[in-house]
Design a protein around this motif. Structure first.
Motif, PDB file in Angstrom:
ATOM      1  N   GLU A 233       0.828  -1.207   0.000  1.00 16.17           N
ATOM      2  CA  GLU A 233       0.000   0.000   0.000  1.00 16.17           C
ATOM      3  C   GLU A 233       0.861   1.254   0.000  1.00 16.17           C
ATOM      4  O   GLU A 233       0.411   2.326  -0.394  1.00 16.17           O
TER       5      GLU A 233
ATOM      6  N   THR B 132       3.716   3.473  -1.417  1.00 13.85           N
ATOM      7  CA  THR B 132       4.578   3.685  -2.586  1.00 13.85           C
ATOM      8  C   THR B 132       6.007   3.981  -2.146  1.00 13.85           C
ATOM      9  O   THR B 132       6.954   3.717  -2.889  1.00 13.85           O
TER      10      THR B 132
ATOM     11  N   LYS C 284      -5.334  -0.444  -6.575  1.00 17.09           N
ATOM     12  CA  LYS C 284      -5.548   0.954  -6.190  1.00 17.09           C
ATOM     13  C   LYS C 284      -4.490   1.856  -6.833  1.00 17.09           C
ATOM     14  O   LYS C 284      -4.808   2.960  -7.287  1.00 17.09           O
ATOM     15  N   HIS C 285      -3.241   1.393  -6.862  1.00 13.00           N
ATOM     16  CA  HIS C 285      -2.180   2.189  -7.490  1.00 13.00           C
ATOM     17  C   HIS C 285      -2.473   2.402  -8.978  1.00 13.00           C
ATOM     18  O   HIS C 285      -2.324   3.516  -9.503  1.00 13.00           O
ATOM     19  N   GLU C 286      -2.880   1.324  -9.630  1.00 11.86           N
ATOM     20  CA  GLU C 286      -3.141   1.402 -11.073  1.00 11.86           C
ATOM     21  C   GLU C 286      -4.362   2.273 -11.377  1.00 11.86           C
ATOM     22  O   GLU C 286      -4.401   2.968 -12.401  1.00 11.86           O
ATOM     23  N   ALA C 287      -5.339   2.253 -10.474  1.00 12.24           N
ATOM     24  CA  ALA C 287      -6.557   3.046 -10.688  1.00 12.24           C
ATOM     25  C   ALA C 287      -6.283   4.546 -10.594  1.00 12.24           C
ATOM     26  O   ALA C 287      -6.981   5.351 -11.218  1.00 12.24           O
ATOM     27  N   LYS C 288      -5.273   4.922  -9.850  1.00 13.26           N
ATOM     28  CA  LYS C 288      -4.946   6.349  -9.680  1.00 13.26           C
ATOM     29  C   LYS C 288      -4.391   6.962 -10.958  1.00 13.26           C
ATOM     30  O   LYS C 288      -4.546   8.152 -11.199  1.00 13.26           O
ATOM     31  N   LYS C 289      -3.700   6.172 -11.751  1.00 10.83           N
ATOM     32  CA  LYS C 289      -3.110   6.619 -13.027  1.00 10.83           C
ATOM     33  C   LYS C 289      -2.277   7.901 -12.849  1.00 10.83           C
ATOM     34  O   LYS C 289      -2.305   8.806 -13.677  1.00 10.83           O
ATOM     35  N   ARG C 290      -1.530   7.944 -11.762  1.00 11.13           N
ATOM     36  CA  ARG C 290      -0.730   9.137 -11.478  1.00 11.13           C
ATOM     37  C   ARG C 290       0.770   8.892 -11.599  1.00 11.13           C
ATOM     38  O   ARG C 290       1.568   9.810 -11.414  1.00 11.13           O
ATOM     39  N   TYR C 291       1.147   7.648 -11.891  1.00 10.63           N
ATOM     40  CA  TYR C 291       2.561   7.315 -11.952  1.00 10.63           C
ATOM     41  C   TYR C 291       3.036   7.234 -13.396  1.00 10.63           C
ATOM     42  O   TYR C 291       2.263   6.899 -14.298  1.00 10.63           O
TER      43      TYR C 291
END
Length: 226
Positions: free
Chosen positions: A149, A151, A192-199
């Motif tokens: 969870e 980063t 959840k990380h992939e859903a944020k699309k911020r990286y």
């Protein structure tokens, strides 16, 4: 003619305060630290504390190295390098496993980085962590249920692998297969990380790759749930 006393070079007033890790004394210090870590982890993972009897001679040697080498160390250089970097998820392990390892290694005279205790007010956390990872020759990664969870945990792990230094993974209340194949709580965290699309493109895949690689390293399994 070379002195027969292995500590003579350190006793000299002109001796370097921090022996190079490539020098004979530096290699001795690194070996003592590494063996000490292994003994500690074996004791904690097996709950067989007779391993800790070996800490006595290790503690004496490590203390001798530090006492002599720090005698001439200028104040401005006292916080330049670490022996061990502990990568962990605070809510899972800071008050339990990470804290136990940190206190035991500090007692042994090992310079350990465990974020908050080593960060001063005003420090730049990213640069300080990168410095600690780069200077530590031994990394301990505590992989716990909510590890993915964070980063920060994932980015630290990626940097640890890129450094090329030794990594000892500790699997704390997790199934190694969940880490290797991104299942269970790890799959939920990455969704959840992939859903944020911020990286940036490839960043999440880099983190997954880092977990996959570390899951194949020889480590220790800890289960505090009984």
């Amino acid at each position: 003619m070379a002195s027969a006393n292995p500590f003579a070079v350190l006793m000299s007033p002109s001796a370097s305060a921090t022996p190079s890790t490539h020098s004979p004394l530096g290699k001795w210090k690194r070996t003592l630290c590494y063996v000490g870590c292994l003994i500690l982890l074996l004791s904690l993972s097996s709950q067989s504390y007779h391993f800790l009897l070996f800490f006595v001679p290790l503690l004496w040697f490590q203390f001798t190295f530090n006492l002599i080498s720090w005698r001439n160390l200028p104040p401005s250089s006292k916080k330049t390098r670490y022996d061990v970097f502990i990568n962990h998820r605070g809510p899972d392990t800071k008050q339990t496993l990470a804290a136990s390892i940190y206190r035991a290694l500090k007692l042994m005279g090992v310079s350990v980085f465990l974020d908050e205790p080593e960060l001063d007010l005003g420090d730049s956390i990213p640069s300080e962590i990168q410095h600690a990872i780069a200077t530590s020759f031994l990394h301990i990664a505590i992989l716990s249920p909510t590890y993915a969870e964070s980063t920060w945990c994932l980015e630290e792990l990626s940097l640890m692998l890129k450094s090329g230094h030794t990594i000892i993974p500790l699997f704390y209340n997790v199934d190694v297969k969940d880490i290797r194949w991104i299942k269970g709580s790890y799959a939920t965290a990455f969704s959840k990380h992939e859903a944020k699309k911020r990286y940036r493109p490839g960043k999440v895949e880099d983190w997954k790759s880092a977990l996959h690689k570390v899951s194949h390293l020889k480590g220790h399994i800890f289960n505090s749930r009984g």
